[in-house]
Design a protein around this motif. Sequence first.
Motif, PDB file in Angstrom:
ATOM      1  N   VAL A 479       0.842  -1.198   0.000  1.00 31.54           N
ATOM      2  CA  VAL A 479       0.000   0.000   0.000  1.00 31.54           C
ATOM      3  C   VAL A 479       0.877   1.249   0.000  1.00 31.54           C
ATOM      4  CG1 VAL A 479      -1.761   1.278   1.268  1.00 31.54           C
ATOM      5  CG2 VAL A 479      -1.833  -1.217   1.201  1.00 31.54           C
ATOM      6  N   HIS A 480       0.537   2.222  -0.874  1.00 32.51           N
ATOM      7  CA  HIS A 480       1.256   3.485  -0.976  1.00 32.51           C
ATOM      8  C   HIS A 480       0.363   4.604  -0.420  1.00 32.51           C
ATOM      9  CE1 HIS A 480       4.564   2.264  -3.908  1.00 32.51           C
ATOM     10  NE2 HIS A 480       3.828   1.176  -3.750  1.00 32.51           N
ATOM     11  N   HIS A 481       0.729   5.129   0.745  1.00 32.89           N
ATOM     12  CA  HIS A 481      -0.019   6.242   1.329  1.00 32.89           C
ATOM     13  C   HIS A 481       0.584   7.558   0.848  1.00 32.89           C
ATOM     14  CE1 HIS A 481      -2.472   3.701   3.890  1.00 32.89           C
ATOM     15  NE2 HIS A 481      -1.375   3.043   4.250  1.00 32.89           N
ATOM     16  N   ARG A 482      -0.290   8.480   0.463  1.00 29.94           N
ATOM     17  CA  ARG A 482       0.153   9.726  -0.157  1.00 29.94           C
ATOM     18  C   ARG A 482       0.794  10.676   0.848  1.00 29.94           C
ATOM     19  NH1 ARG A 482      -1.766  11.402  -4.994  1.00 29.94           N
ATOM     20  NH2 ARG A 482      -1.567  13.575  -4.309  1.00 29.94           N
ATOM     21  N   GLY A 491      -4.650   8.049 -12.207  1.00 30.87           N
ATOM     22  CA  GLY A 491      -5.862   8.175 -13.007  1.00 30.87           C
ATOM     23  C   GLY A 491      -6.009   9.513 -13.698  1.00 30.87           C
ATOM     24  N   LEU A 492      -5.208  10.507 -13.302  1.00 28.09           N
ATOM     25  CA  LEU A 492      -5.282  11.823 -13.943  1.00 28.09           C
ATOM     26  C   LEU A 492      -4.703  11.773 -15.356  1.00 28.09           C
ATOM     27  CD1 LEU A 492      -4.206  14.466 -11.263  1.00 28.09           C
ATOM     28  CD2 LEU A 492      -6.426  14.302 -12.415  1.00 28.09           C
ATOM     29  N   TYR A 610      -9.268   8.375 -15.702  1.00 23.10           N
ATOM     30  CA  TYR A 610      -9.296   6.910 -15.767  1.00 23.10           C
ATOM     31  C   TYR A 610      -9.612   6.364 -14.377  1.00 23.10           C
ATOM     32  CZ  TYR A 610      -7.762   6.547 -20.574  1.00 23.10           C
ATOM     33  OH  TYR A 610      -7.721   6.606 -21.947  1.00 23.10           O
ATOM     34  N   VAL A 611     -10.632   5.505 -14.314  1.00 15.63           N
ATOM     35  CA  VAL A 611     -11.087   4.963 -13.032  1.00 15.63           C
ATOM     36  C   VAL A 611     -10.234   3.752 -12.681  1.00 15.63           C
ATOM     37  CG1 VAL A 611     -13.032   3.976 -11.781  1.00 15.63           C
ATOM     38  CG2 VAL A 611     -13.429   5.737 -13.535  1.00 15.63           C
ATOM     39  N   PRO A 612      -9.498   3.800 -11.565  1.00 13.70           N
ATOM     40  CA  PRO A 612      -8.618   2.675 -11.187  1.00 13.70           C
ATOM     41  C   PRO A 612      -9.410   1.398 -10.948  1.00 13.70           C
ATOM     42  CG  PRO A 612      -8.103   4.654  -9.906  1.00 13.70           C
ATOM     43  CD  PRO A 612      -9.399   4.921 -10.614  1.00 13.70           C
ATOM     44  N   ASN A 613      -8.803   0.254 -11.275  1.00 16.50           N
ATOM     45  CA  ASN A 613      -9.450  -1.026 -10.965  1.00 16.50           C
ATOM     46  C   ASN A 613      -9.185  -1.376  -9.498  1.00 16.50           C
ATOM     47  OD1 ASN A 613      -6.808  -2.078 -10.901  1.00 16.50           O
ATOM     48  ND2 ASN A 613      -6.938  -2.797 -13.017  1.00 16.50           N
ATOM     49  N   ALA A 614      -9.704  -2.498  -9.056  1.00 18.86           N
ATOM     50  CA  ALA A 614      -9.645  -2.851  -7.635  1.00 18.86           C
ATOM     51  C   ALA A 614      -8.217  -2.948  -7.131  1.00 18.86           C
ATOM     52  CB  ALA A 614     -10.377  -4.174  -7.407  1.00 18.86           C
ATOM     53  N   GLU A 615      -7.316  -3.510  -7.928  1.00 21.83           N
ATOM     54  CA  GLU A 615      -5.922  -3.670  -7.498  1.00 21.83           C
ATOM     55  C   GLU A 615      -5.229  -2.320  -7.389  1.00 21.83           C
ATOM     56  OE1 GLU A 615      -7.592  -7.096  -7.941  1.00 21.83           O
ATOM     57  OE2 GLU A 615      -7.465  -5.810  -9.734  1.00 21.83           O
ATOM     58  N   LYS A 616      -5.515  -1.425  -8.316  1.00 22.20           N
ATOM     59  CA  LYS A 616      -4.919  -0.091  -8.278  1.00 22.20           C
ATOM     60  C   LYS A 616      -5.440   0.710  -7.091  1.00 22.20           C
ATOM     61  CE  LYS A 616      -2.545   1.234 -11.055  1.00 22.20           C
ATOM     62  NZ  LYS A 616      -1.072   1.182 -11.097  1.00 22.20           N
ATOM     63  N   PHE A 620      -3.107   2.280  -4.118  1.00 23.92           N
ATOM     64  CA  PHE A 620      -3.079   3.728  -3.876  1.00 23.92           C
ATOM     65  C   PHE A 620      -4.444   4.164  -3.340  1.00 23.92           C
ATOM     66  CE2 PHE A 620      -0.037   2.806  -7.226  1.00 23.92           C
ATOM     67  CZ  PHE A 620       1.100   3.494  -6.805  1.00 23.92           C
ATOM     68  N   PRO A 621      -4.751   3.854  -2.068  1.00 24.80           N
ATOM     69  CA  PRO A 621      -6.112   4.020  -1.535  1.00 24.80           C
ATOM     70  C   PRO A 621      -6.601   5.463  -1.443  1.00 24.80           C
ATOM     71  CG  PRO A 621      -4.578   3.422   0.223  1.00 24.80           C
ATOM     72  CD  PRO A 621      -3.844   3.250  -1.067  1.00 24.80           C
ATOM     73  N   GLU A 622      -5.702   6.430  -1.281  1.00 22.97           N
ATOM     74  CA  GLU A 622      -6.163   7.820  -1.139  1.00 22.97           C
ATOM     75  C   GLU A 622      -6.217   8.577  -2.464  1.00 22.97           C
ATOM     76  OE1 GLU A 622      -3.973   6.667   2.660  1.00 22.97           O
ATOM     77  OE2 GLU A 622      -3.126   7.129   0.687  1.00 22.97           O
ATOM     78  N   ASP A 623      -5.731   7.979  -3.539  1.00 27.60           N
ATOM     79  CA  ASP A 623      -5.569   8.741  -4.776  1.00 27.60           C
ATOM     80  C   ASP A 623      -6.879   9.076  -5.477  1.00 27.60           C
ATOM     81  OD1 ASP A 623      -2.491   8.640  -6.458  1.00 27.60           O
ATOM     82  OD2 ASP A 623      -2.750   8.225  -4.338  1.00 27.60           O
ATOM     83  N   GLU A 624      -7.860   8.196  -5.412  1.00 27.00           N
ATOM     84  CA  GLU A 624      -9.088   8.450  -6.161  1.00 27.00           C
ATOM     85  C   GLU A 624      -9.786   9.707  -5.668  1.00 27.00           C
ATOM     86  OE1 GLU A 624     -12.663   5.915  -8.191  1.00 27.00           O
ATOM     87  OE2 GLU A 624     -11.740   5.131  -6.372  1.00 27.00           O
ATOM     88  N   ALA A 625      -9.811   9.917  -4.363  1.00 20.66           N
ATOM     89  CA  ALA A 625     -10.434  11.125  -3.814  1.00 20.66           C
ATOM     90  C   ALA A 625      -9.685  12.369  -4.262  1.00 20.66           C
ATOM     91  CB  ALA A 625     -10.470  11.041  -2.285  1.00 20.66           C
ATOM     92  N   VAL A 626      -8.350  12.298  -4.315  1.00 20.36           N
ATOM     93  CA  VAL A 626      -7.547  13.441  -4.755  1.00 20.36           C
ATOM     94  C   VAL A 626      -7.800  13.733  -6.225  1.00 20.36           C
ATOM     95  CG1 VAL A 626      -5.192  14.303  -5.088  1.00 20.36           C
ATOM     96  CG2 VAL A 626      -5.768  12.998  -3.029  1.00 20.36           C
ATOM     97  N   THR A 627      -7.876  12.685  -7.036  1.00 23.96           N
ATOM     98  CA  THR A 627      -8.146  12.861  -8.474  1.00 23.96           C
ATOM     99  C   THR A 627      -9.466  13.573  -8.687  1.00 23.96           C
ATOM    100  OG1 THR A 627      -6.896  10.873  -9.056  1.00 23.96           O
ATOM    101  CG2 THR A 627      -8.486  11.662 -10.665  1.00 23.96           C
ATOM    102  N   LEU A 628     -10.513  13.148  -7.968  1.00 27.85           N
ATOM    103  CA  LEU A 628     -11.825  13.769  -8.114  1.00 27.85           C
ATOM    104  C   LEU A 628     -11.805  15.225  -7.691  1.00 27.85           C
ATOM    105  CD1 LEU A 628     -14.070  10.822  -6.840  1.00 27.85           C
ATOM    106  CD2 LEU A 628     -13.827  11.628  -9.190  1.00 27.85           C
TER     107      LEU A 628
END
Length: 632
Positions: A479-482, A491-492, A610-616, A620-628
């Motif tokens: 896991v990579h924490h930002r 995903g950007l 680009y919407v990350p898949n489950a493994e991505k 990178f668990p915090e990245d999707e919120a940052v991308t949005l």
Amino acid sequence: MSLLSLPNEVLICYIFSLDTISISDLQSLMVSCRPLYNIIRESDELWRLKFIQRWGNFLSQTPNSYENVWFEWTTMRLKKAKEVQKAVQNMSSVAYPLGQSPLIVINELIAESYPIPEYVQNELEEIIDDKKIRENKTTLHYARDALVKVRISILDKKWRDFMAQPESRKSLFEGVSLISQWSTLGHGKGQTCLKNLESSIEKITDRVKQLLELEVGKVSCASTDDPKKKNLKILDSINQVMFNELGFKKFPNFYTDRRLYSNFQQAFERKEGCPAVLCAIYQEVAWKMGILCEAVYCKQNNREYENNLPDFMIMNRPLLLLRWKDSAGSEDDDSIYIDVFRGGYLNQSSLYPSLREQPAASVDSVLFEMLEVITYFRRHLYDRIYGLERMRDILSFYVRLECSMSPQNPNIIMCYAEHCIRLGIQLDDAIQLLQNYFQSPEYKPFIGYFYSLSPSNMLGKCISKLNEQKAEIAAAKTVHHRPSSLKFSVGLVVICNYKKWGGFNFRKPCVIVSWNVKFQKSNEWKSKVTSDDDSDHEEVDEDEACSRTKKVIPSQDQPHYHILMFDSDESNPQFQLNVPEETLELLPAAVPIEHDKIWVHFERFDGRRYVPNAEKRAQFPEDEAVTLSLIG
């Protein structure tokens, strides 16, 4: 009225056989009522009908009517569907971030005998065509990859059976069909279908028979008593149908779409073909009409010409004729040579004096000549048009076909293994081929090889490379924490604005796949620049360039991002790069990125990111919120 009050024949033929009654409906009835269980269970014809209604007539072999196996086959097909769906859904979890379906999973799915492999193939085709599943591009990617590997396994067996036959029983039509099936492995339900090819041959044959019947009605029976004249009339009728009515012809000399060279199905649709394809069609029709024709290479005054052919004309070499010998003729050579490249002209043997003593070309030799032309395109053309890496990828695909055709040839297997190691693909397949060779009766430990490595050493290199990939898969689960200082996220779609050494600039859209808080060297993710002191602009790694020049390069202590990029200006347009943060800027309006590996990391493109898949997402668990938040 109770169903049980109706005669069994009415239940089976007029109620249960309706399209609206599904297999699950029949199973529910069997569970709820014991008398109905026996009626339904014992109706083999009902289950055959339901099988075809649900999945179509995809089986290459069907049981005889007295075998009563359709209930078991339908049950197995349903069971295998669940197994395949589960395997595809879980594939990313065991293959990320490499994106290659593990061969061990494929082998487990198709471990049993016929018809299990064809069930798996059919289910994967259904998954690929499912609109809901197609929305998840990661699942679609693995379904397609698994389908190719299942088909390779099926064709491996077909090639073994085909090559084991004596020459007298081999059919050029069947061999060319197998090559065509291989060339269309990745075409989903568009793969060359032997049944369709046979149907096309039957249509030509029926039309030839129709012409002959019309001719018989016009002339007296006495004129057709001579067997030779009768057979020549049949050949004339084949020419009339194939070349005059249907318009079959050779490829144009300036033909550019070389993908069609080995596509048998397209030959029937476009009425164009290479020497082997046209001869295979003609020979098969003639055989169905009772005439045996053998293939023969015409090399007189032709070899020097062929050696000087430009690349675009190589598709129509070498000159291949069909020879028909009149068994009822005189002792003199009165063979007829059929030139399918010139409208099926029937030529006397006097036109080809050098061919009188020349033996017929074996089916194997024609097929390997066909394969040689295919690989010639990839070896000498794709490196100039599509770039070296793309050429190697496609070339390895046909080297793998050669392994199927010659599974006991160590040099071919070594060549394929070398491609797999260089490209980092299909290593488990190369290992399996090498191990099968060692276990074969033909194995010779002291045979000479074209390579500096022995097969055992090559096997060791493949295993070592595969272990590296397994370590990469394990590492991707970390896991990579930002950190708060990180500017961009996974995903950007961003712009990469980078100045290469030598003054070259590029500004291209790309998608962020992953990041590191500072530069980390990787064999998979290159950080490429061009050295000023290299006149040929040799590409080198960033840290190497730093030691060779006094130019200031971006700091390696800043965050670095792995990006996928497509640059249409390059011969190798797909890039997989590791770039510093200062070279990136947010792209206000996202655009899709064309890259073969993009769906290994993302499920879909929603128009903004680009919407990350489950493994991505797990990596990178915090990245999707940052991308949005960044795209608003």
